[in-house]
Motif scaffolding. Sequence first.
Motif, PDB file in Angstrom:
ATOM      1  N   SER A 269       0.874  -1.244   0.178  1.00 32.60           N
ATOM      2  CA  SER A 269      -0.001  -0.140   0.012  1.00 32.60           C
ATOM      3  C   SER A 269       0.832   1.367   0.088  1.00 32.60           C
ATOM      4  CB  SER A 269      -0.776   0.094   1.127  1.00 32.60           C
ATOM      5  OG  SER A 269      -1.809  -1.193   1.220  1.00 32.60           O
ATOM      6  N   GLN A 270       0.410   2.434  -0.296  1.00 26.83           N
ATOM      7  CA  GLN A 270       0.880   3.527  -0.282  1.00 26.83           C
ATOM      8  C   GLN A 270       1.056   4.196   1.060  1.00 26.83           C
ATOM      9  OE1 GLN A 270      -0.716   6.192  -3.235  1.00 26.83           O
ATOM     10  NE2 GLN A 270      -1.015   4.375  -4.563  1.00 26.83           N
ATOM     11  N   SER A 271      -0.156   3.806   2.050  1.00 28.32           N
ATOM     12  CA  SER A 271      -0.288   4.714   3.094  1.00 28.32           C
ATOM     13  C   SER A 271      -0.682   3.360   4.336  1.00 28.32           C
ATOM     14  CB  SER A 271      -1.133   5.933   3.133  1.00 28.32           C
ATOM     15  OG  SER A 271      -2.514   5.499   2.672  1.00 28.32           O
ATOM     16  N   PHE A 272      -0.856   4.092   5.326  1.00 27.62           N
ATOM     17  CA  PHE A 272      -1.308   3.198   6.736  1.00 27.62           C
ATOM     18  C   PHE A 272      -2.207   4.194   7.561  1.00 27.62           C
ATOM     19  CE2 PHE A 272      -1.233   1.013  10.722  1.00 27.62           C
ATOM     20  CZ  PHE A 272      -1.167  -0.468  10.249  1.00 27.62           C
ATOM     21  N   ASP A 273      -3.340   3.694   7.664  1.00 26.97           N
ATOM     22  CA  ASP A 273      -4.525   4.333   8.524  1.00 26.97           C
ATOM     23  C   ASP A 273      -4.844   3.482   9.892  1.00 26.97           C
ATOM     24  OD1 ASP A 273      -6.880   5.539   9.392  1.00 26.97           O
ATOM     25  OD2 ASP A 273      -7.616   5.937   7.694  1.00 26.97           O
ATOM     26  N   PHE A 274      -4.543   4.135  10.822  1.00 29.99           N
ATOM     27  CA  PHE A 274      -4.445   3.419  12.057  1.00 29.99           C
ATOM     28  C   PHE A 274      -5.851   3.362  12.735  1.00 29.99           C
ATOM     29  CE2 PHE A 274      -0.138   5.023  12.237  1.00 29.99           C
ATOM     30  CZ  PHE A 274       0.436   3.984  12.749  1.00 29.99           C
ATOM     31  N   GLU A 275      -6.830   4.028  12.057  1.00 37.52           N
ATOM     32  CA  GLU A 275      -8.347   3.836  12.314  1.00 37.52           C
ATOM     33  C   GLU A 275      -8.751   3.567  13.541  1.00 37.52           C
ATOM     34  OE1 GLU A 275     -10.859   0.974  12.764  1.00 37.52           O
ATOM     35  OE2 GLU A 275     -11.998   3.058  12.554  1.00 37.52           O
ATOM     36  N   GLY A 276      -9.514   4.752  13.939  1.00 33.95           N
ATOM     37  CA  GLY A 276     -10.068   4.696  15.486  1.00 33.95           C
ATOM     38  C   GLY A 276      -9.324   5.249  16.371  1.00 33.95           C
ATOM     39  N   SER A 277      -8.751   6.534  16.314  1.00 31.46           N
ATOM     40  CA  SER A 277      -7.954   7.080  16.963  1.00 31.46           C
ATOM     41  C   SER A 277      -8.593   8.011  18.025  1.00 31.46           C
ATOM     42  CB  SER A 277      -6.771   7.758  16.246  1.00 31.46           C
ATOM     43  OG  SER A 277      -6.359   6.853  15.316  1.00 31.46           O
ATOM     44  N   MET A 278      -9.940   8.004  18.221  1.00 36.04           N
ATOM     45  CA  MET A 278     -10.601   8.763  18.948  1.00 36.04           C
ATOM     46  C   MET A 278     -10.674   8.320  20.688  1.00 36.04           C
ATOM     47  SD  MET A 278     -11.563  11.463  17.272  1.00 36.04           S
ATOM     48  CE  MET A 278     -13.046  11.929  18.003  1.00 36.04           C
ATOM     49  N   HIS A 279     -10.350   7.305  20.995  1.00 33.22           N
ATOM     50  CA  HIS A 279     -10.232   6.873  22.250  1.00 33.22           C
ATOM     51  C   HIS A 279      -9.142   7.181  23.022  1.00 33.22           C
ATOM     52  CE1 HIS A 279     -13.817   4.326  21.677  1.00 33.22           C
ATOM     53  NE2 HIS A 279     -13.171   3.842  20.811  1.00 33.22           N
ATOM     54  N   SER A 280      -9.128   7.785  24.290  1.00 32.07           N
ATOM     55  CA  SER A 280      -8.169   8.337  25.060  1.00 32.07           C
ATOM     56  C   SER A 280      -7.222   7.760  25.312  1.00 32.07           C
ATOM     57  CB  SER A 280      -8.433   9.530  26.026  1.00 32.07           C
ATOM     58  OG  SER A 280      -9.347   8.389  26.830  1.00 32.07           O
ATOM     59  N   ASN A 281      -7.541   6.433  25.291  1.00 31.06           N
ATOM     60  CA  ASN A 281      -6.363   5.275  25.769  1.00 31.06           C
ATOM     61  C   ASN A 281      -5.517   4.832  24.607  1.00 31.06           C
ATOM     62  OD1 ASN A 281      -8.591   3.912  25.085  1.00 31.06           O
ATOM     63  ND2 ASN A 281      -8.125   2.221  26.268  1.00 31.06           N
ATOM     64  N   ILE A 282      -6.090   4.781  23.599  1.00 32.05           N
ATOM     65  CA  ILE A 282      -5.580   4.256  22.346  1.00 32.05           C
ATOM     66  C   ILE A 282      -4.761   5.310  21.422  1.00 32.05           C
ATOM     67  CG2 ILE A 282      -6.087   3.012  19.976  1.00 32.05           C
ATOM     68  CD1 ILE A 282      -8.555   2.029  21.441  1.00 32.05           C
ATOM     69  N   GLU A 283      -5.286   6.738  21.553  1.00 32.53           N
ATOM     70  CA  GLU A 283      -4.809   7.496  20.639  1.00 32.53           C
ATOM     71  C   GLU A 283      -3.429   7.852  20.744  1.00 32.53           C
ATOM     72  OE1 GLU A 283      -3.368  11.643  19.991  1.00 32.53           O
ATOM     73  OE2 GLU A 283      -3.626  10.947  21.649  1.00 32.53           O
ATOM     74  N   PRO A 284      -2.821   7.924  22.323  1.00 32.45           N
ATOM     75  CA  PRO A 284      -1.531   8.101  22.267  1.00 32.45           C
ATOM     76  C   PRO A 284      -0.404   6.872  21.748  1.00 32.45           C
ATOM     77  CG  PRO A 284      -2.354   8.516  24.570  1.00 32.45           C
ATOM     78  CD  PRO A 284      -3.438   7.572  23.584  1.00 32.45           C
ATOM     79  N   VAL A 285      -0.999   5.821  21.733  1.00 36.76           N
ATOM     80  CA  VAL A 285      -0.350   4.419  21.158  1.00 36.76           C
ATOM     81  C   VAL A 285      -0.092   4.865  19.484  1.00 36.76           C
ATOM     82  CG1 VAL A 285      -0.242   2.080  20.518  1.00 36.76           C
ATOM     83  CG2 VAL A 285      -1.085   3.103  22.603  1.00 36.76           C
ATOM     84  N   PHE A 286      -1.240   5.277  18.654  1.00 36.85           N
ATOM     85  CA  PHE A 286      -1.243   5.499  17.489  1.00 36.85           C
ATOM     86  C   PHE A 286      -0.535   6.854  17.031  1.00 36.85           C
ATOM     87  CE2 PHE A 286      -5.311   3.354  16.760  1.00 36.85           C
ATOM     88  CZ  PHE A 286      -4.825   1.871  17.084  1.00 36.85           C
ATOM     89  N   ARG A 287      -0.436   7.849  17.966  1.00 32.77           N
ATOM     90  CA  ARG A 287       0.321   9.021  17.739  1.00 32.77           C
ATOM     91  C   ARG A 287       1.737   8.832  17.677  1.00 32.77           C
ATOM     92  NH1 ARG A 287       0.935  12.379  22.202  1.00 32.77           N
ATOM     93  NH2 ARG A 287      -1.243  11.723  22.890  1.00 32.77           N
ATOM     94  N   GLY A 288       2.044   7.892  18.459  1.00 34.92           N
ATOM     95  CA  GLY A 288       3.665   7.455  18.873  1.00 34.92           C
ATOM     96  C   GLY A 288       4.276   6.900  17.792  1.00 34.92           C
ATOM     97  N   PHE A 289       3.691   6.344  16.931  1.00 32.29           N
ATOM     98  CA  PHE A 289       4.103   5.609  15.478  1.00 32.29           C
ATOM     99  C   PHE A 289       4.164   6.691  14.350  1.00 32.29           C
ATOM    100  CE2 PHE A 289       2.916   1.646  17.225  1.00 32.29           C
ATOM    101  CZ  PHE A 289       3.731   0.943  17.168  1.00 32.29           C
ATOM    102  N   GLY A 290       3.968   8.041  14.743  1.00 24.96           N
ATOM    103  CA  GLY A 290       4.441   9.018  13.825  1.00 24.96           C
ATOM    104  C   GLY A 290       3.528   9.477  12.792  1.00 24.96           C
ATOM    105  N   GLY A 291       2.323   9.097  12.993  1.00 26.66           N
ATOM    106  CA  GLY A 291       1.316   9.395  11.657  1.00 26.66           C
ATOM    107  C   GLY A 291       0.786  10.919  11.819  1.00 26.66           C
ATOM    108  N   VAL A 292       0.385  11.313  10.731  1.00 30.79           N
ATOM    109  CA  VAL A 292      -0.180  12.857  10.989  1.00 30.79           C
ATOM    110  C   VAL A 292      -1.452  12.485  11.313  1.00 30.79           C
ATOM    111  CG1 VAL A 292       1.355  13.737   9.186  1.00 30.79           C
ATOM    112  CG2 VAL A 292      -0.774  12.791   8.553  1.00 30.79           C
TER     113      VAL A 292
END
Length: 332
Positions: A269-292
């Motif tokens: 694929s061209q890009s990776f979507d972490f999908e479902g980043s609105m939960h406060s306990n999940i968002e920091p994990v996904f943010r940590g992988f450097g996505g915009v």
Amino acid sequence: MLDDMKLYDNFVDASPQGSLFHKSWWLDAVAPDKYKIVYIKEKDNILAAWPLVQRKIMKISMILEPQLTPILGIMFAPSSKSKYSESLSEEIRLITKLIDILPKHSYFYQRFHREFTNWLPLYWANFKQTTRYTYLIDNLSNLDLVWENIRSNTKRKIRKALRQGIKVVTNVALEEFLKINEMSYKRQGLVVPYSKEYVKAIDAACQKNNARKIFFAIDSEYKLHAAVYIVYDNRVSYYLMGGADPDLRASDAHYLALWEAIKFASTVSQSFDFEGSMHSNIEPVFRGFGGVQASYMEITRGNCFLHSTFTALRYAWSRGGIPSLICSKLIN
């Protein structure tokens, strides 16, 4: 209902708002015989399309998203207009026509693709919009740069898992994934909002269309610590489901599994979507992988009572326990 599904799927592939969740094979898996596609077609070409899944809950007709389908909504053919104003006018015309042919319903709920930006005709038709966010690694072509953009703390967790002898494999049965996926819900006091049979139907369709990969993080004793399930096409890989053993979370194996999923995604694929980043306990994990951070729209319509009831049911499910069990049956 659109009869030519090959024409429709080709349209999805070409549409800036299209995703694998719009494809006919995905809809056949998640809503067999329960979906319809409203569309605008001119001179044998589809100009706009809108897949819908309609169901009745307590005799109330609702258009809702199927479980594990994070994106639907309106799609357009690539614009041939040279001016922005002309392109916008064409979108308004097409959206208005689609709204006019929507099936009758009392409540509407869908999340639209991030490339859908013009909801003004929906506003005029009494729809409401809520902005939601996901995290997106938009360019997977340079994995060294992707790694460079990952936060230091996340890198430490990945290295920690490696030091503890965790390795990631893909040759483990789906049943093992379902077990560890359920563990994550139980740890939070929640009921899994979809059945095993439902996931198996999706998995079979994904395998048939070469559109999924499961990453299992195991230790030297072959204990399963965590797992990540992604679905993909040549545009985007999506993190659809995951899970971790509550007793083994200290290994940080989930971070390693997710990193391996991203590495694989870079090959398909061209890009990776972490999908479902609105939960406060999940968002920091996904943010940590450097996505915009990327915004997209949640579109709803219905009277205040129905909207409040539907929102309350979703909230009650998120609180766990007996209310979670009851609401899971009602909503899903």
